[in-house]
Motif scaffolding. Sequence first.
Motif, PDB file in Angstrom:
ATOM      1  N   ASP A 219      -2.160   5.592 -15.092  1.00 22.26           N
ATOM      2  CA  ASP A 219      -0.800   6.110 -14.936  1.00 22.26           C
ATOM      3  C   ASP A 219      -0.064   5.360 -13.828  1.00 22.26           C
ATOM      4  OD1 ASP A 219      -1.320   8.056 -16.891  1.00 22.26           O
ATOM      5  OD2 ASP A 219      -2.069   9.467 -15.379  1.00 22.26           O
ATOM      6  N   ILE A 220      -0.778   5.063 -12.756  1.00 25.30           N
ATOM      7  CA  ILE A 220      -0.193   4.320 -11.633  1.00 25.30           C
ATOM      8  C   ILE A 220       0.181   2.914 -12.092  1.00 25.30           C
ATOM      9  CG2 ILE A 220      -0.599   3.381  -9.319  1.00 25.30           C
ATOM     10  CD1 ILE A 220      -2.597   5.753  -8.918  1.00 25.30           C
ATOM     11  N   ALA A 221      -0.738   2.252 -12.795  1.00 31.15           N
ATOM     12  CA  ALA A 221      -0.490   0.895 -13.287  1.00 31.15           C
ATOM     13  C   ALA A 221       0.742   0.859 -14.179  1.00 31.15           C
ATOM     14  CB  ALA A 221      -1.714   0.378 -14.042  1.00 31.15           C
ATOM     15  N   CYS A 222       0.849   1.827 -15.057  1.00 33.83           N
ATOM     16  CA  CYS A 222       1.989   1.883 -15.977  1.00 33.83           C
ATOM     17  C   CYS A 222       3.287   2.139 -15.214  1.00 33.83           C
ATOM     18  CB  CYS A 222       1.740   2.976 -17.014  1.00 33.83           C
ATOM     19  SG  CYS A 222       2.991   3.049 -18.282  1.00 33.83           S
TER      20      CYS A 222
ATOM     21  N   VAL B  26      -4.477  -2.413  -9.705  1.00 36.82           N
ATOM     22  CA  VAL B  26      -4.450  -1.024  -9.243  1.00 36.82           C
ATOM     23  C   VAL B  26      -5.848  -0.587  -8.801  1.00 36.82           C
ATOM     24  CG1 VAL B  26      -4.047   1.370  -9.961  1.00 36.82           C
ATOM     25  CG2 VAL B  26      -2.428  -0.428 -10.599  1.00 36.82           C
ATOM     26  N   THR B  27      -6.850  -0.921  -9.584  1.00 36.26           N
ATOM     27  CA  THR B  27      -8.229  -0.555  -9.231  1.00 36.26           C
ATOM     28  C   THR B  27      -8.619  -1.141  -7.884  1.00 36.26           C
ATOM     29  OG1 THR B  27      -8.842  -0.409 -11.562  1.00 36.26           O
ATOM     30  CG2 THR B  27     -10.638  -0.687  -9.975  1.00 36.26           C
ATOM     31  N   GLU B  28      -8.310  -2.412  -7.672  1.00 29.50           N
ATOM     32  CA  GLU B  28      -8.639  -3.051  -6.394  1.00 29.50           C
ATOM     33  C   GLU B  28      -7.881  -2.408  -5.232  1.00 29.50           C
ATOM     34  OE1 GLU B  28      -7.871  -7.208  -7.030  1.00 29.50           O
ATOM     35  OE2 GLU B  28      -9.620  -7.441  -8.325  1.00 29.50           O
ATOM     36  N   ALA B  29      -6.603  -2.082  -5.452  1.00 27.84           N
ATOM     37  CA  ALA B  29      -5.809  -1.444  -4.403  1.00 27.84           C
ATOM     38  C   ALA B  29      -6.370  -0.057  -4.079  1.00 27.84           C
ATOM     39  CB  ALA B  29      -4.348  -1.343  -4.833  1.00 27.84           C
ATOM     40  N   ILE B  30      -6.725   0.694  -5.102  1.00 26.15           N
ATOM     41  CA  ILE B  30      -7.274   2.035  -4.883  1.00 26.15           C
ATOM     42  C   ILE B  30      -8.614   1.949  -4.168  1.00 26.15           C
ATOM     43  CG2 ILE B  30      -8.196   4.076  -6.057  1.00 26.15           C
ATOM     44  CD1 ILE B  30      -5.931   3.677  -8.131  1.00 26.15           C
ATOM     45  N   ASP B  31      -9.419   0.936  -4.498  1.00 29.68           N
ATOM     46  CA  ASP B  31     -10.688   0.747  -3.785  1.00 29.68           C
ATOM     47  C   ASP B  31     -10.436   0.623  -2.285  1.00 29.68           C
ATOM     48  OD1 ASP B  31     -12.121   0.786  -6.160  1.00 29.68           O
ATOM     49  OD2 ASP B  31     -12.354  -1.405  -6.267  1.00 29.68           O
ATOM     50  N   GLY B  32      -9.468  -0.205  -1.911  1.00 26.86           N
ATOM     51  CA  GLY B  32      -9.151  -0.401  -0.497  1.00 26.86           C
ATOM     52  C   GLY B  32      -8.575   0.845   0.148  1.00 26.86           C
ATOM     53  N   LEU B  33      -7.686   1.532  -0.556  1.00 26.50           N
ATOM     54  CA  LEU B  33      -7.093   2.765  -0.029  1.00 26.50           C
ATOM     55  C   LEU B  33      -8.149   3.849   0.141  1.00 26.50           C
ATOM     56  CD1 LEU B  33      -3.839   2.803  -2.192  1.00 26.50           C
ATOM     57  CD2 LEU B  33      -3.946   2.473   0.289  1.00 26.50           C
ATOM     58  N   GLU B  34      -9.087   3.909  -0.792  1.00 21.35           N
ATOM     59  CA  GLU B  34     -10.166   4.895  -0.697  1.00 21.35           C
ATOM     60  C   GLU B  34     -11.099   4.551   0.469  1.00 21.35           C
ATOM     61  OE1 GLU B  34     -13.032   7.242  -3.783  1.00 21.35           O
ATOM     62  OE2 GLU B  34     -13.030   5.056  -3.951  1.00 21.35           O
ATOM     63  N   ARG B  35     -11.396   3.290   0.628  1.00 17.92           N
ATOM     64  CA  ARG B  35     -12.247   2.834   1.735  1.00 17.92           C
ATOM     65  C   ARG B  35     -11.647   3.235   3.088  1.00 17.92           C
ATOM     66  NH1 ARG B  35     -13.030  -1.817  -0.266  1.00 17.92           N
ATOM     67  NH2 ARG B  35     -11.158  -2.751   0.565  1.00 17.92           N
TER      68      ARG B  35
ATOM     69  N   GLU C  72       3.909   8.528   6.331  1.00 18.16           N
ATOM     70  CA  GLU C  72       5.004   9.027   7.160  1.00 18.16           C
ATOM     71  C   GLU C  72       5.246   8.107   8.360  1.00 18.16           C
ATOM     72  OE1 GLU C  72       5.470  13.149   9.299  1.00 18.16           O
ATOM     73  OE2 GLU C  72       5.019  13.441   7.163  1.00 18.16           O
ATOM     74  N   ALA C  73       4.167   7.670   8.991  1.00 18.50           N
ATOM     75  CA  ALA C  73       4.290   6.781  10.149  1.00 18.50           C
ATOM     76  C   ALA C  73       4.916   5.445   9.770  1.00 18.50           C
ATOM     77  CB  ALA C  73       2.917   6.563  10.797  1.00 18.50           C
ATOM     78  N   ALA C  74       4.589   4.934   8.591  1.00 14.96           N
ATOM     79  CA  ALA C  74       5.103   3.637   8.155  1.00 14.96           C
ATOM     80  C   ALA C  74       6.539   3.724   7.645  1.00 14.96           C
ATOM     81  CB  ALA C  74       4.197   3.060   7.068  1.00 14.96           C
ATOM     82  N   GLU C  75       6.948   4.886   7.154  1.00 19.80           N
ATOM     83  CA  GLU C  75       8.303   5.055   6.625  1.00 19.80           C
ATOM     84  C   GLU C  75       9.360   4.963   7.725  1.00 19.80           C
ATOM     85  OE1 GLU C  75      10.062   5.772   3.400  1.00 19.80           O
ATOM     86  OE2 GLU C  75       8.387   4.422   3.191  1.00 19.80           O
ATOM     87  N   HIS C  76       9.033   5.418   8.900  1.00 23.02           N
ATOM     88  CA  HIS C  76      10.016   5.417   9.993  1.00 23.02           C
ATOM     89  C   HIS C  76      10.523   4.001  10.303  1.00 23.02           C
ATOM     90  CE1 HIS C  76      12.185   6.664  13.515  1.00 23.02           C
ATOM     91  NE2 HIS C  76      11.525   5.765  14.218  1.00 23.02           N
TER      92      HIS C  76
ATOM     93  N   ARG D 114       0.838  -1.208   0.000  1.00 21.39           N
ATOM     94  CA  ARG D 114       0.000   0.000   0.000  1.00 21.39           C
ATOM     95  C   ARG D 114       0.867   1.251   0.000  1.00 21.39           C
ATOM     96  NH1 ARG D 114      -4.869  -0.034   3.953  1.00 21.39           N
ATOM     97  NH2 ARG D 114      -6.285   0.044   2.202  1.00 21.39           N
ATOM     98  N   SER D 115       1.994   1.171   0.684  1.00 25.08           N
ATOM     99  CA  SER D 115       2.862   2.354   0.760  1.00 25.08           C
ATOM    100  C   SER D 115       3.431   2.709  -0.614  1.00 25.08           C
ATOM    101  CB  SER D 115       3.986   2.147   1.775  1.00 25.08           C
ATOM    102  OG  SER D 115       4.973   1.272   1.281  1.00 25.08           O
ATOM    103  N   LYS D 116       3.604   1.716  -1.504  1.00 24.14           N
ATOM    104  CA  LYS D 116       4.100   1.992  -2.854  1.00 24.14           C
ATOM    105  C   LYS D 116       3.136   2.924  -3.592  1.00 24.14           C
ATOM    106  CE  LYS D 116       6.728  -2.248  -3.408  1.00 24.14           C
ATOM    107  NZ  LYS D 116       6.817  -3.542  -4.079  1.00 24.14           N
ATOM    108  N   PHE D 117       1.844   2.637  -3.473  1.00 25.15           N
ATOM    109  CA  PHE D 117       0.834   3.481  -4.117  1.00 25.15           C
ATOM    110  C   PHE D 117       0.844   4.879  -3.497  1.00 25.15           C
ATOM    111  CE2 PHE D 117      -0.780  -0.716  -5.101  1.00 25.15           C
ATOM    112  CZ  PHE D 117      -1.239  -0.568  -6.394  1.00 25.15           C
ATOM    113  N   LEU D 118       0.859   4.924  -2.164  1.00 23.98           N
ATOM    114  CA  LEU D 118       0.826   6.213  -1.477  1.00 23.98           C
ATOM    115  C   LEU D 118       2.079   7.032  -1.771  1.00 23.98           C
ATOM    116  CD1 LEU D 118      -0.659   5.127   1.964  1.00 23.98           C
ATOM    117  CD2 LEU D 118      -1.840   6.263   0.060  1.00 23.98           C
ATOM    118  N   PHE D 119       3.227   6.373  -1.787  1.00 18.47           N
ATOM    119  CA  PHE D 119       4.483   7.068  -2.085  1.00 18.47           C
ATOM    120  C   PHE D 119       4.430   7.672  -3.482  1.00 18.47           C
ATOM    121  CE2 PHE D 119       8.830   7.218  -3.718  1.00 18.47           C
ATOM    122  CZ  PHE D 119       9.422   8.040  -2.765  1.00 18.47           C
ATOM    123  N   PHE D 120       3.958   6.888  -4.442  1.00 17.58           N
ATOM    124  CA  PHE D 120       3.853   7.350  -5.820  1.00 17.58           C
ATOM    125  C   PHE D 120       2.958   8.584  -5.914  1.00 17.58           C
ATOM    126  CE2 PHE D 120       1.763   7.355  -9.964  1.00 17.58           C
ATOM    127  CZ  PHE D 120       2.850   7.321 -10.815  1.00 17.58           C
TER     128      PHE D 120
END
Length: 159
Positions: free
Chosen positions: A52-55, A64-73, A102-106, A35-41
């Motif tokens: 664009d994210i998928a590419c 990507v669609t499924e991941a974004i669904d979860g992140l949006e939820r 930020e919390a997960a990057e530490h 999940r952090s890969k998507f958020l970092f991007f």
Amino acid sequence: MKTTFDVSDKLFELYHRVHRLINQSMTEEGVSLARSKFLFFLNKLGPCRSTDIACALNFAPRTVTEAIDGLERDKLVARQPDPEDRRAKIVSITDVGRIALEAAEHPRKQLIEEIFSALDDEQLDQLHEIVSKLVRRTDEIRERREQEEAVRPAAAAEA
């Protein structure tokens, strides 16, 4: 003397162990490594379409669609209509997503430092040089294969 397969197996073993350890630590802080890969991007490049994210991340559009669904939820990203294409949505990281990232990057950075502290400066430089050389070789092989693949259809069409 170790064979190339011995070394390769050891590299894969290291990668998987580090990946699991970092993912576990990041998940404990609220955002998995995936999940952090998507958020970092999104945090780095700003709002964009899921295509664009998928590419950029080399993922299937459905993944990507499924991941974004979860992140949006979880309120980590938001979707808005694309002003240039009413069928598409623009995805952006939310303030909640930035805080979670930020919390997960530490713990990720802390674990990497702890793992690589097993090496002195000279060993770290040597490892960097060796891995960089392997990355370049991998790129050369990939490029050669892509060129060979491009030539095959043309040769078949001529036959």
